[in-house]
Design a protein around this motif. Structure first.
Motif, PDB file in Angstrom:
ATOM      1  N   ALA A  54      -0.797 -20.148 -17.139  1.00  0.00           N
ATOM      2  CA  ALA A  54      -2.025 -20.524 -16.432  1.00  0.00           C
ATOM      3  C   ALA A  54      -2.047 -22.038 -16.317  1.00  0.00           C
ATOM      4  CB  ALA A  54      -3.253 -20.015 -17.179  1.00  0.00           C
ATOM      5  N   GLY A  55      -1.507 -22.549 -15.233  1.00  0.00           N
ATOM      6  CA  GLY A  55      -1.277 -23.988 -15.084  1.00  0.00           C
ATOM      7  C   GLY A  55      -2.472 -24.847 -15.403  1.00  0.00           C
ATOM      8  N   MET A  56      -3.622 -24.570 -14.784  1.00  0.00           N
ATOM      9  CA  MET A  56      -4.779 -25.441 -14.963  1.00  0.00           C
ATOM     10  C   MET A  56      -5.327 -25.377 -16.378  1.00  0.00           C
ATOM     11  SD  MET A  56      -6.916 -25.167 -11.392  1.00  0.00           S
ATOM     12  CE  MET A  56      -8.018 -26.449 -11.957  1.00  0.00           C
ATOM     13  N   LEU A  57      -5.132 -24.236 -17.058  1.00  0.00           N
ATOM     14  CA  LEU A  57      -5.669 -24.097 -18.412  1.00  0.00           C
ATOM     15  C   LEU A  57      -4.956 -25.007 -19.395  1.00  0.00           C
ATOM     16  CD1 LEU A  57      -7.603 -22.585 -20.312  1.00  0.00           C
ATOM     17  CD2 LEU A  57      -5.818 -20.875 -20.627  1.00  0.00           C
ATOM     18  N   VAL A  58      -3.661 -25.186 -19.220  1.00  0.00           N
ATOM     19  CA  VAL A  58      -2.882 -25.957 -20.183  1.00  0.00           C
ATOM     20  C   VAL A  58      -2.681 -27.402 -19.748  1.00  0.00           C
ATOM     21  CG1 VAL A  58      -1.688 -23.917 -21.033  1.00  0.00           C
ATOM     22  CG2 VAL A  58      -0.701 -25.200 -19.135  1.00  0.00           C
ATOM     23  N   GLU A  59      -3.274 -27.778 -18.606  1.00  0.00           N
ATOM     24  CA  GLU A  59      -3.146 -29.152 -18.130  1.00  0.00           C
ATOM     25  C   GLU A  59      -4.349 -29.973 -18.548  1.00  0.00           C
ATOM     26  OE1 GLU A  59      -2.601 -28.816 -13.941  1.00  0.00           O
ATOM     27  OE2 GLU A  59      -0.443 -28.433 -14.098  1.00  0.00           O
TER      28      GLU A  59
END
Length: 656
Positions: A265-270
């Motif tokens: 989940a790209g946005m979650l871990v950015e």
């Protein structure tokens, strides 16, 4: 209605009204604490990430923070106050009154990039949320008192124009900057639009974590080895990300998007997406995933943020492993035993259950990371020390580790080449801090133990003070102007507080005096120099409930020594040693997290460890000199003070 029924009803009402005792009993229900106390929580709206993603409804959320009924305009509460002075435009902005009835009914102001009052609400809400997470984890009160002139932590949403935000210990304040997005590559922003760091959830939580770490371990900003500054940055990123992971409504969106594989989940871990894109980098500022695990990366990475990213990825590796283990049974049930999810969107009930598991697990990890500070040395921290502190603190509360949380964390550290010094293996029992460093230390004397037990009672009372104030609060706000709010807390210089000082001064003086005497008698047992003075730089009581409902009571004391002869030698920081000693409820020594000093009275292995620490400090200074462009034209004053100047959060963030 039949006549007999009307008379029956009238008879019952009449009999109740004439019975004064029954009437009083009924009314007294509305005089109980439950009916009269103020609300425990206050709802406030925030951006879950930042305005760039906040254009979508799922990223505009409402969170619960501790309710302060007497919260003043600013907002200004018991622990933090918002002072909205724009340093660039030299103006005060109108202060928000969160006790306004309309705002109380609506959960505060709606998210807005253009309303400074929402900016004030945003920093206050996220700041209080991080403080609440830290207090629940530590199990004791937390404050930022740095003297009479600076009793609270100040948040300045529009402090300056620039691509930065940082905690300033001397001002006891967090200063947020604002800047224009890149004109050529602004990402999802408008070219040259104004970007406010005070509207980034991650930036606020990151800086709050810096302030908390500095309150718990003031010497962790001194670059005594290459890990120290990187740890500060890594821990702040860990707090910011796990705090965001705790928002269940946000997790639902990410789990559906990633099909239960949160690491995808790209946005979650950015981290700090708008900030990163606005600078023209084309990506978020940092990520919890980082580069692929590689043992060689640690030795080749020295910049604080890049090195810290390795530690962040190690911790999150443990989180992702634990999450997959916890949801394995749910996936088997949902897929009829195959474990292979069907194509298309996941069932909402499954997504909700997975989000609940993720939120609970992230809360455990966040509490574990904060609790680790009770088991960390007072100076010269390394990544390996953090691993040992994580394992020890969690072992105290969850000896069985049925979810294999500690195993996942240890594996994450191993895959990235993070190995603690002085351990024989990565087995759990080898990573626990020892109870002996150089022979058996004496238990606390009876008189000192009695003082500590009185302090324990005080600590429990102080922890409940916020609830008591909430119960008795009237909910009335005190009207002040923005200028008055600022002028009532003029910024003055004073020394930072290095010790955890209780409000009961008599207990404090007796306790710290006795601890100093005790430390002098046990310096060799703690791996310290018996010929140097020792300072008690912290003491607090711990009371927690374990997974099997046992009460754990411990006393945590920090002792520190400074080799003043090493001060200003080649511009290096003074060489410091110390030990965090954890005592049981009966005064016995349970754990010692030691950073040994050099003394010929200590055994060879401790002297060797002290020499290795001195070498690490010299190597760190050399590495920082090599990357410092100012060294090319530095004068004698800068050469003398450069390590002290580097021990500033503003300078640390400029490097990132």
């Amino acid at each position: 209605m039949p006549v007999q029924h009307r008379w029956s009803l009238r008879s019952r009402v009449s009999s109740f009204l004439v019975s004064s005792d029954s009437f009083e009993v009924g009314m007294k229900r509305f005089e109980t604490d439950y009916a009269t106390r103020a609300a425990q929580k206050r709802k406030l709206r925030i951006y879950a990430t930042d305005p760039m993603s906040g254009r979508r409804a799922p990223y505009r959320i409402t969170i619960d923070v501790e309710n302060e009924p007497n919260l003043r305009q600013g907002p200004s509460g018991e622990l933090i106050e918002v002072v909205d002075y724009d340093g660039w435009n030299q103006t005060f902005y109108r202060a928000v009154n969160l006790n306004d009835p309309a705002l109380l009914m609506e959960g505060g102001l709606p998210p807005s990039e253009s309303d400074p009052r929402f900016h004030q609400q945003m920093v206050y809400a996220v700041g209080m949320k991080v403080i609440d997470s830290a207090r629940r984890a530590l199990g004791r009160p937390l404050n930022f008192n740095a003297g009479r002139s600076k009793p609270k932590l100040r948040l300045l949403p529009h402090a300056f124009y620039g691509r930065n935000a940082f905690f300033d210990p001397e001002l006891n304040a967090i200063l947020f900057g604002y800047f224009q997005a890149d004109s050529r590559s602004p990402g999802a922003n408008i070219p040259s639009q104004t970007v406010y760091t005070c509207l980034s959830h991650d930036v606020i939580a990151h800086e709050m974590a810096h302030a908390i770490v500095h309150r718990l371990r003031p010497r962790f900003i001194e670059a005594s080895n290459i890990d120290v500054l990187a740890f500060h940055e890594a821990f702040a990123d860990i707090v910011a990300l796990f705090q965001r992971f705790s928002y269940r409504q946000l997790l639902v969106e990410y789990i559906q998007e990633s099909r239960a594989e949160l690491q995808k989940a790209g946005m979650l871990v950015e981290l700090a997406q708008q900030f990163g894109y606005a600078t023209g980098s084309g990506k978020a500022l940092r990520s919890a995933i980082g580069v692929s695990p590689n043992v060689a990366n640690l030795a080749a990475t020295h910049e604080a943020h890049d090195r810290g990213a390795i530690l962040v990825s190690a911790v999150f590796e443990g989180f992702f492993r634990a999450f997959q283990k916890r949801i394995a049974d749910l996936l088997r049930i949902a897929t009829g035993g195959s474990g292979q999810l069907p194509l298309g969107r996941l069932h909402p009930d499954l997504v909700n259950r997975l989000a609940t598991e993720a939120a609970q697990l992230s809360d455990r990890f966040l509490r574990m990371c904060f609790r680790a500070f009770d088991y960390m040395p007072p100076v010269d921290v390394t990544f390996g020390d953090f691993l040992r502190a994580l394992v020890t603190s969690d072992f105290e509360l969850n000896p069985e580790d049925t979810d294999e949380v500690r195993f996942g964390i240890i594996e994450g550290f191993r895959e990235r080449g993070i190995f603690p010094v002085g351990v024989t293996s990565l087995a759990e029992e080898a990573l626990l801090w020892p109870s002996q460093v150089n022979g058996q230390a004496q238990p606390l004397p009876q008189s000192l133990l009695e003082d500590a037990q009185r302090f324990l009672t005080y600590s429990a009372t102080a922890l409940d003070q916020s609830r008591m104030k909430t119960r008795s609060g009237s909910g009335r706000s005190q009207e002040t102007t923005a200028t008055e709010t600022y002028q009532s807390s003029v910024i003055e210089e004073s020394s930072s507080v290095d010790e955890a000082v209780p409000q009961n001064r008599k207990v404090r003086d007796s306790l710290f005096g006795a601890l100093t005497t005790y430390a002098r008698e046990n310096l060799l047992a703690f791996g310290l120099d018996p010929e140097k003075t020792v300072a008690v730089v912290g003491f607090h009581a711990v009371h927690r409930i374990t997974a099997d409902q046992r009460l754990v009571i411990e006393f945590v004391s920090q002792f520190m020594q400074t080799d003043k002869a090493s001060d200003e030698i080649s511009g290096q920081l003074p060489f410091r040693g110390g030990a965090t000693v954890i005592f049981g409820s009966e005064g016995e020594v349970r754990y010692i997290a030691c950073k040994p000093m050099h003394s010929m009275q200590l055994p060879p292995d401790l002297r060797k460890a002290a020499e290795a620490r001195k070498l690490a400090a010299a190597n760190c200074t050399e590495e920082l000199d090599r990357r410092d462009p100012r060294m090319a034209f530095a004068n004698s004053d800068y050469l003398r003070d450069r390590m002290k100047l580097r021990a500033r959060f503003s300078a640390l963030h400029e490097e990132g």
